[in-house]
Design a protein around this motif. Structure first.
Motif, short mmCIF file in Angstrom:
data_model
loop_
_atom_site.label_atom_id
_atom_site.label_comp_id
_atom_site.label_asym_id
_atom_site.label_seq_id
_atom_site.Cartn_x
_atom_site.Cartn_y
_atom_site.Cartn_z
N PHE A 79 20.70 -79.54 2.72
CA PHE A 79 21.99 -79.35 3.45
C PHE A 79 22.28 -79.58 4.39
O PHE A 79 23.19 -80.00 4.87
CB PHE A 79 21.52 -77.65 2.76
N LEU A 80 21.38 -79.86 5.18
CA LEU A 80 21.56 -79.76 7.05
C LEU A 80 22.05 -81.17 7.06
O LEU A 80 23.07 -81.73 7.69
CB LEU A 80 20.48 -79.23 7.80
N SER A 81 20.88 -82.23 6.54
CA SER A 81 21.17 -83.35 6.51
C SER A 81 22.82 -84.27 5.42
O SER A 81 23.89 -84.81 5.63
CB SER A 81 20.41 -84.45 5.96
N GLN A 82 23.07 -82.91 4.91
CA GLN A 82 24.50 -82.86 3.79
C GLN A 82 25.92 -82.95 4.61
O GLN A 82 27.01 -84.06 4.90
CB GLN A 82 24.66 -82.56 2.77
N ILE A 83 25.20 -81.76 6.23
CA ILE A 83 26.62 -80.99 6.39
C ILE A 83 26.30 -82.27 8.39
O ILE A 83 27.51 -82.34 9.14
CB ILE A 83 26.40 -80.02 6.05
N LEU A 84 25.09 -82.40 8.38
CA LEU A 84 25.40 -82.16 10.11
C LEU A 84 25.57 -84.05 9.92
O LEU A 84 25.86 -84.84 9.97
CB LEU A 84 24.41 -82.05 10.83
#
Ligand code: ATP
Ligand code: MG
Length: 240
Positions: free
Chosen positions: A235-240
């Motif tokens: 999730f974080l790799s997709q949004i950050l």
């Protein structure tokens, strides 16, 4: 101040909250992140009984949530909510939007309600707009009015559901700044947001929601820099 135990919610046969347990202390700032459809909105709406739960237990400020109407009213007095779409009353002035609930629910005299409303508008930086109607304000100003309106009821807890998602980028900061001030006060905040910088700066704890439950939670540094679960990392790799 908030205790959730094994909270379960179904929409028909769709199991949307799958045993969420959480304790929030007075004055804590909780930020909830997670993919679309993971149940973030549904979860915070259960806290002030906007959504009914089918299993589990929720206690807010010592009041156990049940079907009892007076309990629900008591919890809603202590729990303000700010929505993505502001939800101001379009046919009422800004000042009337702020005084309506204090006059009717808190039974304050109009003069007291107006005095406090004007102080709050000053605090969110728009006291000069009191006589205008919501449609005459920018989105950022309307959202600050919505926050002031929530504060007018003097709730202990404020729930925010993506308060900046409907705003143009240049207006996001002015709303986040108001929220940051609140985070530094003694209010308890539960904020669903995609503003990761805000989460990093002000959250005491970040909860990562996925598939109707809290997958991982911890201080922002831990969640953002050292997530434990693959789903959080993805999730974080997709949004950050
Ligand atoms: P988003 O980031 O898109 O706002 P979310 O994490 O807030 O998503 P919810 O709005 O809580 O997700 O929705 C969780 C699930 O419950 C979704 O599958 C959604 O379709 C379903 N759902 C939400 N509200 C209702 C409703 N009133 N009736 C039926 N299903 C619903
Ligand atoms: Mg949502």
């Amino acid at each position: 101040i908030i205790v959730c135990k094994d909270v379960n919610k179904w929409f028909g046969s769709h199991h949307v909250l799958r045993g969420v347990s959480l304790e929030v202390k007075r004055g804590e700032v909780i930020v909830i992140i997670g993919p679309s459809g993971s149940g973030k909105s549904t979860f915070i709406r259960t806290i002030n009984a906007l959504e009914e739960i089918q299993k589990g237990e929720i206690t807010v400020n010592g009041i156990r949530l049940s079907d009892n109407v007076s309990d629900i009213e008591a919890i809603r007095k202590e729990t303000g909510m700010v929505f993505q779409q502001f939800n101001l009353f379009p046919h009422m002035t800004i000042l009337d939007n702020l005084t309506l609930a204090p006059i009717w629910v808190r039974k304050w005299p109009k003069s007291k309600a107006e005095k406090i409303a004007l102080e709050l508008l000053e605090r969110v930086g728009i006291h000069d707009q009191a006589k205008k109607y919501p449609g005459q304000l920018s989105g950022g100003q309307q959202q600050r009015v919505a926050i002031a309106r929530t504060l007018a009821m003097q709730p202990e807890i404020i729930l925010f559901d993506e308060p900046t998602s409907a705003l143009d980028p240049e207006m996001i900061k002015e709303v986040l700044d108001v929220m940051k001030t609140l985070a530094g006060s003694d209010k308890t905040l539960v904020v669903v947001t995609h503003e990761m910088k805000f989460a990093q700066e002000v959250a005491d704890r970040v909860l990562f929601f996925d598939g109707g439950n809290i997958v991982e939670s911890g201080p922002p540094a831990q969640i953002f820099e050292n997530p434990e679960h693959d789903r959080t990392k993805l999730f974080l790799s997709q949004i950050l």
